[in-house]
Design a protein around this motif. Structure first.
Motif, mmCIF file in Angstrom:
data_model
loop_
_atom_site.group_PDB
_atom_site.id
_atom_site.type_symbol
_atom_site.label_atom_id
_atom_site.label_comp_id
_atom_site.label_asym_id
_atom_site.label_seq_id
_atom_site.Cartn_x
_atom_site.Cartn_y
_atom_site.Cartn_z
ATOM 1 N N LEU A 32 2.685 -22.124 54.968
ATOM 2 C CA LEU A 32 2.813 -22.171 56.422
ATOM 3 C C LEU A 32 2.209 -20.940 57.078
ATOM 4 O O LEU A 32 1.731 -21.009 58.212
ATOM 5 N N ALA A 33 2.197 -19.803 56.363
ATOM 6 C CA ALA A 33 1.616 -18.585 56.927
ATOM 7 C C ALA A 33 0.125 -18.736 57.193
ATOM 8 O O ALA A 33 -0.426 -18.086 58.083
ATOM 9 N N LEU A 34 -0.533 -19.597 56.419
ATOM 10 C CA LEU A 34 -1.969 -19.817 56.635
ATOM 11 C C LEU A 34 -2.230 -20.443 57.996
ATOM 12 O O LEU A 34 -3.297 -20.226 58.592
ATOM 13 N N PHE A 35 -1.279 -21.245 58.493
ATOM 14 C CA PHE A 35 -1.480 -21.954 59.754
ATOM 15 C C PHE A 35 -0.874 -21.213 60.944
ATOM 16 O O PHE A 35 -1.102 -21.602 62.085
ATOM 17 N N ASP A 36 -0.101 -20.169 60.666
ATOM 18 C CA ASP A 36 0.655 -19.512 61.717
ATOM 19 C C ASP A 36 -0.264 -18.924 62.785
ATOM 20 O O ASP A 36 -1.193 -18.166 62.494
ATOM 21 N N GLY A 37 0.001 -19.280 64.035
ATOM 22 C CA GLY A 37 -0.748 -18.737 65.155
ATOM 23 C C GLY A 37 -2.127 -19.322 65.355
ATOM 24 O O GLY A 37 -2.876 -18.855 66.217
ATOM 25 N N ARG A 38 -2.498 -20.329 64.563
ATOM 26 C CA ARG A 38 -3.832 -20.917 64.688
ATOM 27 C C ARG A 38 -3.813 -22.041 65.712
ATOM 28 O O ARG A 38 -2.878 -22.835 65.755
ATOM 29 N N ARG A 39 -4.830 -22.114 66.530
ATOM 30 C CA ARG A 39 -4.983 -23.198 67.495
ATOM 31 C C ARG A 39 -5.817 -24.291 66.828
ATOM 32 O O ARG A 39 -7.025 -24.174 66.687
ATOM 33 N N LEU A 40 -5.157 -25.343 66.356
ATOM 34 C CA LEU A 40 -5.808 -26.410 65.614
ATOM 35 C C LEU A 40 -5.967 -27.646 66.477
ATOM 36 O O LEU A 40 -5.089 -27.968 67.279
ATOM 37 N N SER A 41 -7.078 -28.322 66.299
ATOM 38 C CA SER A 41 -7.295 -29.594 66.980
ATOM 39 C C SER A 41 -6.412 -30.660 66.329
ATOM 40 O O SER A 41 -5.873 -30.447 65.228
ATOM 41 N N PRO A 42 -6.236 -31.820 66.984
ATOM 42 C CA PRO A 42 -5.426 -32.881 66.367
ATOM 43 C C PRO A 42 -5.904 -33.256 64.965
ATOM 44 O O PRO A 42 -5.092 -33.473 64.062
ATOM 45 N N GLY A 43 -7.228 -33.351 64.763
ATOM 46 C CA GLY A 43 -7.749 -33.679 63.438
ATOM 47 C C GLY A 43 -7.426 -32.601 62.426
ATOM 48 O O GLY A 43 -7.097 -32.889 61.266
ATOM 49 N N GLN A 44 -7.520 -31.347 62.837
ATOM 50 C CA GLN A 44 -7.210 -30.247 61.934
ATOM 51 C C GLN A 44 -5.728 -30.210 61.596
ATOM 52 O O GLN A 44 -5.353 -29.868 60.483
ATOM 53 N N ARG A 45 -4.900 -30.614 62.539
ATOM 54 C CA ARG A 45 -3.466 -30.670 62.252
ATOM 55 C C ARG A 45 -3.154 -31.758 61.235
ATOM 56 O O ARG A 45 -2.225 -31.621 60.427
ATOM 57 N N ARG A 46 -3.911 -32.826 61.262
ATOM 58 C CA ARG A 46 -3.716 -33.877 60.250
ATOM 59 C C ARG A 46 -4.025 -33.325 58.868
ATOM 60 O O ARG A 46 -3.337 -33.642 57.886
#
Length: 305
Positions: A32-46
């Protein structure tokens, strides 16, 4: 060194016990730390969600296999890796594989534990966003001044397009209880321009606009249209700012929760409630009279249980 690389370097720092902090942290937290604070698009969130749900398998997939499993293109996977601060998908996979192996080797984190941690992390992020709003509201004069301006604008236009519609609708619904003429704009293009022009012609002076990510070009066009008609703009948006801020007379920032597939809006909602309170305080007699009238009508018609 990129911000992602800096984060990984810090995570690998040796602790006094002789173990790296990465070895001490549970696999779920490391992922989860890899994603923390990142602004991801809907596709990237998938993609991120797939990695969370299928970590031990996904960490060993090729870029082609991962793209097929998630249902996105290979370039989307590459852009996802870059958004996390990696040079490409192979570099991301090199970090994912040790995390996956530690999970297989006896970590207490099951898939359910990872998902529970993810949800808790999302709540923690929202608490941080609310803390930002709390600090913003430390100076009550600013909010009270804005509330007086909005209360005095008759009509008052509330604008929110695309994902921001729900925030605008909430504010307009509540504001109509205490304000004599609130006009809601939830469509862009010529529809928005006509509504703004009519509001200004009717004597309006302010627009309250909501702009949550991802920011739509039509929101920027609507703000420019508002300024061109002579209306002033209060903008509630996220801290990433951008060109929208240049079109606003006053900008209030509130972070959005971005840890889940869809954003959450606890902080913008709290800021909206604070502005409504400031509007009510600006003209307490009008507020009291309108609220009493509403309650009488509601009771007569049996609106509520």
């Amino acid at each position: 060194m990129s911000s992602g690389q800096q984060a990984r370097a810090q995570a690998a720092a040796i602790t006094p016990s002789g173990q790296s902090s990465e070895e001490v942290r549970p696999p779920a937290d490391r992922l989860l730390a890899l994603f923390d604070g990142r602004r991801l698009s809907p596709g990237q969130r998938r993609i991120a969600q797939y990695l969370i749900d299928h970590l031990t398998e996904a960490a060993f997939l090729s870029i082609t296999e991962l793209a097929e499993r998630v249902g996105v293109s290979q370039p989307s996977v590459t852009r996802f890796a870059a958004s996390l601060g990696f040079s490409g998908y192979p570099a991301l996979r090199d970090v994912l594989q040790p995390i996956a192996l530690s999970a297989v080797a006896g970590s207490p984190d099951s898939r359910e534990q990872i998902r529970r941690n993810e949800l808790q992390a999302a709540v923690d992020a929202e608490i941080e966003n609310l803390e930002h709003v709390r600090r913003l509201l430390a100076d009550t004069n600013q909010v009270l001044d804005i509330g007086r301006e909005l209360a005095a604008s008759v009509p008052l236009t509330v604008l929110g397009l695309r994902i921001s519609v729900s925030l605008a609708e909430y504010f307009a619904y509540a504001a109509r209880r205490i304000h004599p003429d609130v006009r809601l704009v939830t469509r862009g293009g010529s529809v928005a321009y006509d509504a703004l022009l009519q509001s200004r012609a009717a004597g309006g002076t302010w627009v309250l606009a909501f702009a949550m990510p991802r920011h739509a070009k039509e929101t920027l066009a609507a703000l420019r249209a508002a300024r061109s008609t002579g209306l002033r703009v209060v903008l509630i948006t996220d801290p990433t700012l951008g060109p929208l801020v240049d079109e606003a007379d006053v900008t209030l920032t509130a972070g959005t929760g971005s840890r889940l597939v869809f954003d959450s809006y606890a902080a913008p909602g709290m800021l909206s409630a604070a502005l409504l309170q400031a509007m009510a305080d600006a003209d307490p007699e009008r507020t009291q009279a309108r609220l009493e009238d509403y309650e009488q009508v509601a009771d007569q018609h049996g609106f509520f249980l």
